[in-house]
Design an enzyme around this catalytic site. Structure first.
Site, PDB file in Angstrom:
ATOM      1  N   ASP A 120       7.018 -23.573   2.526  1.00 38.95           N
ATOM      2  CA  ASP A 120       5.935 -24.420   3.038  1.00 38.95           C
ATOM      3  C   ASP A 120       5.724 -24.236   4.547  1.00 38.95           C
ATOM      4  OD1 ASP A 120       3.921 -26.291   3.031  1.00 38.95           O
ATOM      5  OD2 ASP A 120       5.177 -27.974   2.421  1.00 38.95           O
ATOM      6  N   ASP A 151       3.728 -14.609  -4.779  1.00 37.72           N
ATOM      7  CA  ASP A 151       3.227 -14.735  -6.145  1.00 37.72           C
ATOM      8  C   ASP A 151       2.133 -15.800  -6.239  1.00 37.72           C
ATOM      9  OD1 ASP A 151       5.137 -12.918  -7.534  1.00 37.72           O
ATOM     10  OD2 ASP A 151       6.594 -14.340  -6.753  1.00 37.72           O
TER      11      ASP A 151
END
Length: 634
Positions: A226, A287
């Site tokens: 994050d 991804d």
């Protein structure tokens, strides 16, 4: 005074960054102002690497799982361990049988200060009795797995201040040696401080990659990384400059290290990225990418409301409807999984809104992440377990909105239709999703099979949510109340499966267009030419073959050049092992770009799922526009 960075984000900028930083540390606020960098719009020279192209993205959509956000966001606090356990037990009983087989932590991580000898946190929070390995084993016994939220670029102050802590594989480098002592991600949050790693320092690579390998060794399959925008240029669109900018080159280096250490076994989710340069850095190294603002309180306003326009910083679009639409050209097999953030079913006002939320995540190929709790979900959990909806997810569905032209959605908000979506499954059938985002009006929505999808003739239509066959039709149509949706499975009657490039996965600059006549359906793919960015341009189709063997393939194309063009074609398994190819196929001139012809070739396929890729390799010549490929089963 401690200022929660989650609180800053939730405030939407009501607390200015200057005020917040002055409250937290006046001296540091002055440092940040001096270090403020201009908006990063172009990349430094990329590292030598190829696209991650992982088995996760090649499988289609994101995972099904549960996340702690529904507890931690309302409380603005880390989830207690007994609450975590209660929800895991509930997940195992109620949702794991439907495929939700992972429990994942989320933010509120500053209070985890106990670390290994190499500075890696041992548990989600210091108040927890058990460590990561205990919970990984607890979940494994229930046939589930542990997902972890943590950024390997973070270093806790406890490790920095302990001179016995050294970098993994580098006993000569102390943890304190890999940080700049004025470079904080979170300062004095409840007495805790997190630093950013300085990737230019000796030992930084070993620390970052060791962190990833630390979680991999526990069997963690999913890592959520994050605050990437804060690392890259230190900017938050709501707050302003939040910390020192580390720069594009260092950002690329950090992502590359994480990607390299994760390898194929671990799925890497990149959260809060600016997605500069058309998401080139994230495409090469991750991804999943987050494409909208946080789920926050949930409900319709977060799903469809808020800012509707684009901004050149995270979040580019505020809500998932716009985010999925705007980044749909980067989605699909071998590209990126677009993450629409968590769903809290009980926060929606009606069942129709709940169905819309899950339908949107399904057609866009997003993860479906439950953030409701055992204590608040009530009777709304059914929306996550409808078997026919989940079957579409398992089959690898990643759809796109209907495109009206080839202009980016960020430039022309009318170029794509956020309320009409479709996607093809590997067996050649289609899924159509229709939405009504209007707050008051009931509307009719439709996708025409021939005009919009290029289906020759009629098709069998099934209403997926109602689990009812509607018969043979020439369009998918529904009358939708405000905030309602419809989801259809459409099976063409013709026996030869035809796969349309306009609805496939595009890579390396390949893109939708409809600026020439003569094509079938809504459009075609162009830019199959030299100079793709990033990488060679290609189109990838997911194709289900009834048996292993060599098949005749027809390509519908236009080549307006005066000479033949060549393309490279291959078939592969989802794990990237080759079934056939690369083969070179020649496409003769069609004289003009408005003239279309069929070209035949042969391709060996494995029984079951194949990924068929056509693109312009380095040794190919010319260019084509591609309408569809057809698999001859006879």
């Amino acid at each position: 005074m401690a200022i929660s960075r989650r609180a800053l984000l939730a405030s939407g900028g009501l607390i200015s960054v200057a005020t917040a930083l002055e409250l937290a540390d006046p001296a540091y606020a002055a440092t940040v102002r001096a270090a403020a960098a201009p908006h990063a719009a172009t990349s430094a020279a990329p590292l030598a690497r190829v696209s991650r192209n992982s088995p996760w993205t090649r499988s289609g959509p994101g995972p099904l799982y549960w996340n702690i956000y529904g507890w931690s966001f309302p409380h603005n606090a880390p989830i207690p361990e007994d609450e975590w356990k209660a929800n895991i037990d509930w997940l195992a009983s109620e949702f794991a049988p439907s495929g939700y087989d992972m429990a994942c932590t989320d933010g509120w991580i500053e209070g985890s200060s106990r670390t290994t000898q190499h500075g890696y946190i041992t548990s989600y929070n210091d108040s927890w009795t058990h460590d990561w390995t205990y919970w990984a084993a607890y979940l494994a016994r229930r046939r589930m797995s542990l997902g972890v939220y943590y950024n390997p670029l973070w270093v806790h102050r406890a490790a920095v201040e302990d001179p016995t802590k050294t970098v993994a594989g580098r006993p000569d480098v102390k943890i304190a040696d890999i940080v700049d002592h004025g470079d904080f991600f979170a300062r004095d949050i409840g007495g805790n401080t997190l630093y950013w790693v300085d990737v230019t320092r000796p030992g930084a690579r070993e620390y970052v990659q060791g962190y990833v390998e630390y979680f991999k060794a526990m069997g963690v399959p999913y890592l959520r990384v994050d605050f990437l925008s804060w690392y890259e240029n230190g900017m938050d669109a709501n707050i302003g400059q939040v910390n020192a900018a580390h720069g594009r080159a260092n950002y690329l280096t950090a992502l590359h290290w994480i990607n390299e250490a994760a390898g194929d076994p671990m799925e890497v989710s990149l959260v809060m990225p600016h997605l500069f340069d058309n998401a080139s850095a994230e495409l090469a190294n991750g991804d999943l990418v987050r494409i909208n603002a946080d789920a926050d309180k949930g409900g319709w306003d977060r799903l469809s409301g808020g800012r509707q326009g684009w901004q050149d910083a995270w979040p580019n679009w505020f809500n998932p409807f716009c985010g999925f639409t705007g980044w749909s050209h980067r989605a699909g097999r071998g590209q990126l999984i677009l993450d629409g953030d968590f769903l809290r079913a009980h926060t929606f006002a009606t069942d129709e809104e709940r169905k819309t939320a899950v339908t949107l995540m399904t057609i866009a190929g997003s993860p479906i992440a439950i953030a409701d709790l055992h204590s608040d979900i009530g009777s709304t959990g059914w929306v996550f377990t409808q078997p026919e909806v989940l079957d579409l997810h398992r089959k690898g569905l990643v759809g796109k909105p209907l495109y009206y032209n080839g202009t980016p959605y960020s430039v022309d908000p009318g170029s794509r239709d956020s309320e009409r979506w479709a996607g093809q499954l590997p067996d050649g059938s289609w899924v159509v999703a229709l939405f009504n985002r209007d707050d008051t009006a009931t509307v009719d929505k439709a996708l025409h099979f021939s005009h919009d999808l290029g289906i020759a003739g009629a098709a069998q239509v099934r209403d997926v949510w109602a689990r009812r066959n509607l018969g043979v039709c020439t369009e998918a149509r529904a009358t939708l109340a405000p905030h309602a949706c419809a989801l259809f499975h459409v099976t063409p009657q013709r026996p030869t499966p035809r796969f349309h490039a306009a609805w496939a996965a595009w890579g390396g600059g390949a893109n939708f267009n409809n600026n020439h006549a003569g094509y079938v359906g809504s459009g075609f793919v162009d830019k199959l030419e030299a100079g793709g960015d990033p990488g060679d341009p290609l189109v990838t189709f997911a194709v289900q073959a009834p048996r292993a063997g060599t098949y005749a393939v027809r390509w519908r194309y236009a080549n307006g050049l005066t000479v033949p063009s060549t393309m490279t074609v291959s078939s592969e398994r989802a794990d990237r092992t080759i079934v056939d190819g690369p083969r070179r196929v020649t496409f003769p001139s069609t004289t003009t770009w408005d003239s279309w012809q069929d070209q035949s070739s042969q391709l060996r396929l494995e029984g079951g799922l194949n990924l068929v890729t056509i693109g312009r390799g380095a040794d190919d010549a010319g260019s084509i526009n591609l309408n569809w490929m057809e698999l001859q089963l006879g």
